[in-house]
Every structure is written in C-alpha cells, then in structure tokens.
Design a protein around this motif. Structure first.
Motif, PDB file in Angstrom:
ATOM      1  N   THR A  76     -16.914   9.795  15.137  1.00 25.38           N
ATOM      2  CA  THR A  76     -18.242  10.374  14.904  1.00 25.38           C
ATOM      3  C   THR A  76     -19.202   9.799  15.935  1.00 25.38           C
ATOM      4  N   ILE A  77     -20.226  10.564  16.261  1.00 24.42           N
ATOM      5  CA  ILE A  77     -21.354   9.967  16.973  1.00 24.42           C
ATOM      6  C   ILE A  77     -22.257   9.390  15.892  1.00 24.42           C
ATOM      7  N   GLU A 100     -18.205  -2.177  24.883  1.00 28.86           N
ATOM      8  CA  GLU A 100     -18.306  -1.404  23.640  1.00 28.86           C
ATOM      9  C   GLU A 100     -16.892  -1.086  23.157  1.00 28.86           C
ATOM     10  N   GLY A 106     -19.575   8.773  23.869  1.00 28.22           N
ATOM     11  CA  GLY A 106     -20.042   8.243  25.149  1.00 28.22           C
ATOM     12  C   GLY A 106     -21.552   8.017  25.164  1.00 28.22           C
ATOM     13  N   GLY A 108     -23.490   6.045  23.264  1.00 29.61           N
ATOM     14  CA  GLY A 108     -23.841   4.612  23.216  1.00 29.61           C
ATOM     15  C   GLY A 108     -23.607   3.941  24.561  1.00 29.61           C
ATOM     16  N   GLU A 126     -11.704   3.177  23.879  1.00 28.43           N
ATOM     17  CA  GLU A 126     -11.503   4.142  22.796  1.00 28.43           C
ATOM     18  C   GLU A 126     -10.005   4.286  22.542  1.00 28.43           C
ATOM     19  N   ALA A 155      -9.509  -3.594  19.884  1.00 22.55           N
ATOM     20  CA  ALA A 155      -9.422  -4.909  19.230  1.00 22.55           C
ATOM     21  C   ALA A 155      -8.882  -5.958  20.207  1.00 22.55           C
ATOM     22  N   THR A 170     -18.219  -0.583  17.361  1.00 23.84           N
ATOM     23  CA  THR A 170     -18.882   0.490  16.622  1.00 23.84           C
ATOM     24  C   THR A 170     -17.958   1.107  15.576  1.00 23.84           C
ATOM     25  N   ALA A 171     -17.037   0.299  15.052  1.00 21.00           N
ATOM     26  CA  ALA A 171     -16.182   0.696  13.935  1.00 21.00           C
ATOM     27  C   ALA A 171     -16.026  -0.539  13.046  1.00 21.00           C
ATOM     28  N   LEU A 226     -12.161   0.518  12.104  1.00 20.59           N
ATOM     29  CA  LEU A 226     -11.426   0.200  13.329  1.00 20.59           C
ATOM     30  C   LEU A 226      -9.941   0.388  13.025  1.00 20.59           C
TER      31      LEU A 226
HETATM   32  N1  SAH Z   1     -20.164   4.411  19.857  1.00 21.32           N
HETATM   33  C1  SAH Z   1     -19.829   5.791  19.532  1.00 21.32           C
HETATM   34  C2  SAH Z   1     -19.543   5.998  18.065  1.00 21.32           C
HETATM   35  C3  SAH Z   1     -18.216   5.479  17.732  1.00 21.32           C
HETATM   36  S1  SAH Z   1     -17.458   6.002  16.203  1.00 21.32           S
HETATM   37  C4  SAH Z   1     -20.889   6.739  20.025  1.00 21.32           C
HETATM   38  O1  SAH Z   1     -21.912   6.303  20.568  1.00 21.32           O
HETATM   39  O2  SAH Z   1     -20.686   7.959  19.898  1.00 21.32           O
HETATM   40  C5  SAH Z   1     -16.097   4.880  16.217  1.00 21.32           C
HETATM   41  C6  SAH Z   1     -15.071   5.147  17.290  1.00 21.32           C
HETATM   42  O3  SAH Z   1     -14.155   4.057  17.281  1.00 21.32           O
HETATM   43  C7  SAH Z   1     -14.226   6.400  17.086  1.00 21.32           C
HETATM   44  O4  SAH Z   1     -14.298   7.189  18.247  1.00 21.32           O
HETATM   45  C8  SAH Z   1     -12.804   5.873  16.872  1.00 21.32           C
HETATM   46  O5  SAH Z   1     -11.798   6.717  17.395  1.00 21.32           O
HETATM   47  C9  SAH Z   1     -12.886   4.567  17.639  1.00 21.32           C
HETATM   48  N2  SAH Z   1     -11.874   3.547  17.287  1.00 21.32           N
HETATM   49  C10 SAH Z   1     -11.318   3.292  16.079  1.00 21.32           C
HETATM   50  N3  SAH Z   1     -10.461   2.267  16.178  1.00 21.32           N
HETATM   51  C11 SAH Z   1     -10.472   1.858  17.483  1.00 21.32           C
HETATM   52  C12 SAH Z   1      -9.798   0.840  18.206  1.00 21.32           C
HETATM   53  N4  SAH Z   1      -8.934   0.008  17.633  1.00 21.32           N
HETATM   54  N5  SAH Z   1     -10.061   0.723  19.534  1.00 21.32           N
HETATM   55  C13 SAH Z   1     -10.937   1.549  20.152  1.00 21.32           C
HETATM   56  N6  SAH Z   1     -11.611   2.534  19.514  1.00 21.32           N
HETATM   57  C14 SAH Z   1     -11.383   2.690  18.200  1.00 21.32           C
END
Ligand code: SAH
Length: 250
Positions: A76-77, A100, A106, A108, A126, A155, A170-171, A226
């Motif tokens: 999600t955004i 990030e 993209g 953020g 991502e 991670a 952001t997760a 995450l």
């Molecule tokens: N920062 C984004 C919003 C991110 S939503 C923006 O500005 O739009 C969270 C994102 O984390 C999702 O796209 C999801 O696919 C990703 N995600 C989940 N687990 C992850 C991981 N282990 N490593 C990288 N990205 C991950």
C-alpha cells in the motif's frame, strides 16, 4: 492488510490543478496539526506529486488520509500524514544517507530524495517484484534516476551502501531487524512500527556514539507486516521498550 477501508476504484477525474490545490491544502493541514515543522520536509511534500505514485483507479484519493492498494501481494502507499510522522522524528535532513525498507509506490523514497538533496543518498529495498517494478517506473517517470532501488528482503538491509544516517522500516515487525541497526552509523536514528500485542507502535531507535541503542515509543499506527522470505533466519527480539504514548494514527 485488513484494518482500513479501501475506497471504491474508478477512473481518475481530477485535473493537475485540482491535485496541486489539494497538495497545498494537505501541507497546510499537516502544519496545523503539528505534524510538519521542518522546511526541508515541507518543501518536499509541496513538490512531489503524490498522485503520480498511485494506480489510476485510486488516483483521485491521492490526498485523502487513507492507505491505497498498489500492485503486488501486500503493498500500500501509506496515507499522506505518515511521511512527516516518520521523517520528522527521524530528523531526516540534507546530506543524510537514508535507507527505506518497503519501497511500495516509491513516494516515500521521492520525498526522502528531495529532503537529503544531491549530497545525500536514498536506498530503498522492496521484497515484491511487482511492487518494485511499479516504484521503479514511478520514480523514473517523476525524474528520480538516482534513488538506489533494491529487490530483496529489506530485513537484511543493504550492506553495500552502509553505513546509513537514517533508516525507516515502513512495514510492521517484532523488532527492528538487527542487520539494519548494524548498518546504522553511531549517532544515527531508525524508525519502525513494532508489534506490541495486538497493536503496532511507531518506535524511534537512536544509536548512541558508543553504539548502544535506545528506544522511544511515539504513537499507535497500522501498517502491513514485514514479510520474510522462506527459510530466512528469524529476527531475535532485542531490548525491551518503554511503554507507548497513546493517541497516534496511521
Ligand atoms: N514506503 C511505501 C509504503 C510501503 S507499504 C510508500 O511510500 O509507498 C510496505 C511495503 O513493504 C510493501 O510494498 C511490501 O511489499 C514491502 N515489504 C514487506 N516485507 C518486506 C521485506 N521483508 N523487505 C522489503 N520490503 C518488504
């Protein structure tokens, strides 16, 4: 990704001028709410066209306080106020090397690119290939050719460009994954939504000059989780956290 209501998709109807007016009003309201103070973050929010990072069927909702679905399994955004919510306590600033985790749309990364300027660096990782490709196209179309986009498990961070001054996850996760803290320079800051029982608490982690990390709970939030790749080593929980302050929002 339960927990919020997705508005009905429909073809976009708003003009560039309407979006620009909504963008200005959004920035004013973030300032009025006390969420936005630093000039660099304000300038970035005024400049980056959020609507360009949203699939057409949800574009009209670009400035509504709601997270919107993106291509990919679970992306999600985040809603507009999330960006100052993360970047203000991080103290994201010119010249920072920023990592990030969770590129999503993209957007953020674009905001961060504007804030850190040419002397800084933005790396964004991502996990989902579809989402990664969506972000890559959005950033290229918007003219951001120097954001380093990595497809992989965030991670683990991205050691090749470490150390980082600032890290945003952001997760939601149980704890900030240790590789991310290892890649954070002494004196740096990381921010992440951490699970606390049935809640998620936005948590700021500061790494002292001696390398010791300290945590501060900021507010309750709601993010997608995450995800880990199959076979990935579990992330150990580390230090305990201070009790959270209530009253935040996603
Ligand atoms: N920062 C984004 C919003 C991110 S939503 C923006 O500005 O739009 C969270 C994102 O984390 C999702 O796209 C999801 O696919 C990703 N995600 C989940 N687990 C992850 C991981 N282990 N490593 C990288 N990205 C991950």
């Amino acid at each position: 990704m339960a927990g919020w209501i997705i508005p009905p998709p429909h073809p976009p109807t708003k003009s560039a001028d309407e979006f620009a007016a909504e963008r200005r009003r959004k920035v004013e309201s973030l300032e009025e709410r006390g969420l936005l103070g630093s000039p660099g973050i304000k300038a970035a929010l005024l400049k980056v066209r959020r609507e360009d990072f949203i699939p057409p069927e949800y574009r009209d909702y670009a400035y509504d306080e709601v997270p919107l679905p993106l291509p990919g399994a679970c992306a999600t955004i985040s809603c507009p106020h999330s960006y100052p919510l993360f970047y203000e306590p991080l103290g994201l600033d010119r010249g920072h090397r920023f990592l990030e985790v969770g590129t999503g749309s993209g957007y953020g990364a674009a905001i961060a690119r504007e804030v850190v300027g040419e002397e800084g660096l933005v790396v964004s990782v991502e996990l989902d290939p579809l989402t990664h490709e969506f972000a890559r196209r959005n950033l290229a179309d918007a003219g951001y050719h120097d954001v380093l986009l990595v497809l992989g498990d965030g991670a683990r961070g991205y050691a090749a460009a470490a150390p980082y001054d600032r890290v945003a996850v952001t997760a939601a996760c149980d704890d900030v994954p240790p590789p991310l803290l290892a890649q954070l320079r002494a004196g740096g800051r990381a921010i992440a939504p951490l699970y606390e029982d049935s809640r998620q608490v936005l948590t700021l982690v500061t790494k002292g000059p001696d390398g010791v990390t300290r945590r501060a709970s900021l507010c309750d939030v709601l993010y997608v989780g995450l995800r880990r790749l199959e076979g990935a080593e579990p992330i150990p929980r580390t230090a305990s956290r201070a009790p959270p302050r209530r009253g935040g929002s996603r």
